[in-house]
Design a protein around this motif. Structure first.
Motif, PDB file in Angstrom:
ATOM      1  N   GLY A 208      -3.227  -5.012   6.821  1.00  0.00           N
ATOM      2  CA  GLY A 208      -4.510  -4.979   7.528  1.00  0.00           C
ATOM      3  C   GLY A 208      -5.673  -5.358   6.634  1.00  0.00           C
ATOM      4  O   GLY A 208      -6.556  -6.121   7.030  1.00  0.00           O
ATOM      5  N   ARG A 209      -5.653  -4.867   5.405  1.00  0.00           N
ATOM      6  CA  ARG A 209      -6.722  -5.205   4.464  1.00  0.00           C
ATOM      7  C   ARG A 209      -6.677  -6.677   4.095  1.00  0.00           C
ATOM      8  O   ARG A 209      -7.710  -7.310   3.912  1.00  0.00           O
ATOM      9  N   GLY A 210      -5.446  -7.217   3.985  1.00  0.00           N
ATOM     10  CA  GLY A 210      -5.298  -8.640   3.691  1.00  0.00           C
ATOM     11  C   GLY A 210      -5.835  -9.520   4.798  1.00  0.00           C
ATOM     12  O   GLY A 210      -6.255 -10.656   4.572  1.00  0.00           O
ATOM     13  N   LYS A 211      -5.828  -8.967   6.029  1.00  0.00           N
ATOM     14  CA  LYS A 211      -6.352  -9.693   7.186  1.00  0.00           C
ATOM     15  C   LYS A 211      -7.835  -9.442   7.417  1.00  0.00           C
ATOM     16  O   LYS A 211      -8.417  -9.923   8.380  1.00  0.00           O
ATOM     17  N   GLY A 212      -8.431  -8.635   6.538  1.00  0.00           N
ATOM     18  CA  GLY A 212      -9.873  -8.409   6.659  1.00  0.00           C
ATOM     19  C   GLY A 212     -10.262  -7.140   7.367  1.00  0.00           C
ATOM     20  O   GLY A 212     -11.456  -6.905   7.602  1.00  0.00           O
ATOM     21  N   PHE A 213      -9.280  -6.292   7.735  1.00  0.00           N
ATOM     22  CA  PHE A 213      -9.600  -5.015   8.399  1.00  0.00           C
ATOM     23  C   PHE A 213      -9.900  -3.957   7.345  1.00  0.00           C
ATOM     24  O   PHE A 213      -9.050  -3.150   7.003  1.00  0.00           O
ATOM     25  N   GLU A 214     -11.121  -3.951   6.859  1.00  0.00           N
ATOM     26  CA  GLU A 214     -11.492  -3.088   5.761  1.00  0.00           C
ATOM     27  C   GLU A 214     -11.639  -1.613   6.160  1.00  0.00           C
ATOM     28  O   GLU A 214     -11.789  -0.749   5.313  1.00  0.00           O
ATOM     29  N   TRP A 215     -11.592  -1.331   7.478  1.00  0.00           N
ATOM     30  CA  TRP A 215     -11.711   0.062   7.903  1.00  0.00           C
ATOM     31  C   TRP A 215     -10.449   0.863   7.583  1.00  0.00           C
ATOM     32  O   TRP A 215     -10.436   2.086   7.669  1.00  0.00           O
ATOM     33  N   PHE A 216      -9.360   0.161   7.135  1.00  0.00           N
ATOM     34  CA  PHE A 216      -8.141   0.877   6.767  1.00  0.00           C
ATOM     35  C   PHE A 216      -8.394   1.688   5.516  1.00  0.00           C
ATOM     36  O   PHE A 216      -8.434   1.213   4.441  1.00  0.00           O
TER      37      PHE A 216
ATOM     38  N   PRO B 277       1.275  -0.051  -5.764  1.00  0.00           N
ATOM     39  CA  PRO B 277       0.197  -1.036  -5.693  1.00  0.00           C
ATOM     40  C   PRO B 277       0.452  -2.038  -4.582  1.00  0.00           C
ATOM     41  O   PRO B 277       1.582  -2.354  -4.250  1.00  0.00           O
ATOM     42  N   ALA B 278      -0.606  -2.517  -3.995  1.00  0.00           N
ATOM     43  CA  ALA B 278      -0.474  -3.484  -2.907  1.00  0.00           C
ATOM     44  C   ALA B 278      -0.037  -4.832  -3.445  1.00  0.00           C
ATOM     45  O   ALA B 278      -0.407  -5.232  -4.552  1.00  0.00           O
ATOM     46  N   PRO B 279       0.804  -5.563  -2.695  1.00  0.00           N
ATOM     47  CA  PRO B 279       1.209  -6.911  -3.110  1.00  0.00           C
ATOM     48  C   PRO B 279      -0.016  -7.807  -3.238  1.00  0.00           C
ATOM     49  O   PRO B 279      -0.894  -7.805  -2.372  1.00  0.00           O
ATOM     50  N   THR B 280      -0.050  -8.594  -4.321  1.00  0.00           N
ATOM     51  CA  THR B 280      -1.225  -9.424  -4.547  1.00  0.00           C
ATOM     52  C   THR B 280      -1.379 -10.502  -3.491  1.00  0.00           C
ATOM     53  O   THR B 280      -2.469 -10.991  -3.242  1.00  0.00           O
TER      54      THR B 280
ATOM     55  N   VAL C  61      -7.684  -7.272  -6.784  1.00  0.00           N
ATOM     56  CA  VAL C  61      -6.582  -6.997  -7.679  1.00  0.00           C
ATOM     57  C   VAL C  61      -7.109  -6.293  -8.923  1.00  0.00           C
ATOM     58  O   VAL C  61      -8.084  -6.697  -9.530  1.00  0.00           O
ATOM     59  N   GLY C  62      -6.412  -5.232  -9.348  1.00  0.00           N
ATOM     60  CA  GLY C  62      -6.825  -4.503 -10.535  1.00  0.00           C
ATOM     61  C   GLY C  62      -7.685  -3.308 -10.212  1.00  0.00           C
ATOM     62  O   GLY C  62      -7.852  -2.425 -11.029  1.00  0.00           O
ATOM     63  N   LYS C  63      -8.275  -3.265  -9.041  1.00  0.00           N
ATOM     64  CA  LYS C  63      -9.054  -2.104  -8.622  1.00  0.00           C
ATOM     65  C   LYS C  63      -8.748  -1.816  -7.153  1.00  0.00           C
ATOM     66  O   LYS C  63      -9.611  -1.928  -6.284  1.00  0.00           O
ATOM     67  N   GLN C  64      -7.462  -1.491  -6.912  1.00  0.00           N
ATOM     68  CA  GLN C  64      -6.954  -1.240  -5.575  1.00  0.00           C
ATOM     69  C   GLN C  64      -7.693  -0.089  -4.905  1.00  0.00           C
ATOM     70  O   GLN C  64      -7.859   0.981  -5.483  1.00  0.00           O
TER      71      GLN C  64
END
Length: 310
Positions: A302-310, A10-13, A21-24
């Motif tokens: 990347g997702r934490g920084k807003g790069f949702e294309w990952f 799971p990704a770090p919160t 969180v809860g639906k990675q």
């Protein structure tokens, strides 16, 4: 038994928005292929030597390596690497994807998953990936084994795509299925023994007072899993290499290859090349899991920084 953290981490919160969180979100399906490609590129010289030991008359690992360097230089240790890349981005990418999907199908994604479910998921993934990745497997084996043959018997492929196109043109589309039986069988054994045994050994180590969930534990579990996988897969691996290296009508029979080898070399031929296979699989197993972890951390970042294309 818990499933491998390298496969279901799971990704770090702190790196993921609270709403996620809860639906990675699932990781990209190609991460496993990229991790395997990086690992295989590093261990390519050992894989090359293993194939040449299995498919040629070379007797010892060091002698085979020296022969390669003497005849083709240091660069010769990376002969056929484009075939390795093709194989990893087909077979390995498919097996990691299929393993995750198989675990979902079997309900083996939570904690304390029974070993038989993990083994079954690995077997299902191996069967699918072994079939899908068979053309890439043939290309890799032929490119790696070519320079171990006499000049008049070489395929002389330029690269992986040249090998693929020439096989279809010169031997027909059915050549892409050469050795598919042993390859699928080996893939089933590999994925069941490697992935399931890694989870088993890791779980057992964590029950002791000597190990924590860290790189030392991961290394030890990978070492044990690699030994089990190498031994279990050796017979199918040897047969696969010999059949895929063959050419001409009647040369792709599994039974025929077994009879010929037993008659000339005895039953121990099934474990020929075990040492280089083991030496290749150990670092490859460790590198794959460590690289996959880092790639997943990169995706999380990347997702934490807003790069949702990952």
């Amino acid at each position: 038994m818990s499933s491998s953290p390298a496969l279901t981490k799971p990704a770090p919160t702190s790196q993921v928005p609270a709403s996620a969180v809860g639906k990675q979100k699932p990781y990209p399906f190609w991460l496993g292929g990229v991790a395997a490609t990086i690992a295989a590129s590093i261990t390519h010289p050992l894989d090359l030597t293993k194939v040449r030991l299995q498919a040629s008359g070379d007797k010892r690992m060091l002698e085979s390596i020296k022969k390669t360097v003497r005849t083709a230089g240091i660069r010769g240790l990376f002969d056929g690497i484009s075939g390795t890349w093709m194989r990893q981005m087909s077979y390995s990418m498919c097996r990691f994807w299929a393993y995750e999907e198989s675990k979902k199908y079997l309900g083996a994604t939570g904690k304390d998953v029974p070993a038989w479910k993990l083994g079954l998921a690995g077997s299902m993934a191996g069967g699918i990936a072994g079939f899908v990745g068979n053309p890439g497997e043939i290309v890799m084996v032929r490119l790696q084994g070519d320079f171990a043959k006499p000049p008049e018997k070489r395929f002389n492929y330029k690269h992986c795509f040249d090998a693929l196109f020439r096989m279809v043109r010169e031997e027909g589309p059915s050549s892409l299925a050469r050795g598919v039986g042993p390859n699928v069988f080996r893939a089933i054994l590999m994925n069941a023994s490697q992935l399931a045994s890694y989870d088993f050994f890791k779980s057992e180590l964590l029950k002791t007072k000597y190990f924590e969930d860290n790189i030392i534990c991961h290394f030890t579990a990978s070492f044990a899993a690699g030994t089990v996988a190498t031994t279990v897969c050796s017979p199918a691996d040897v047969l696969k290499s010999r059949i895929m290296n063959a050419s001409g009508p009647g040369s792709s029979s599994t039974i025929g290859a077994i009879r010929t080898a037993i008659a000339s070399e005895g039953p121990t031929f099934m474990f020929k090349g075990w040492v280089p296979a083991w030496m290749r699989l150990q670092p490859t197993t460790i590198l794959i899991f460590l690289t996959l972890e880092q790639l997943k951390n990169l995706v999380d970042y990347g997702r934490g920084k807003g790069f949702e294309w990952f």
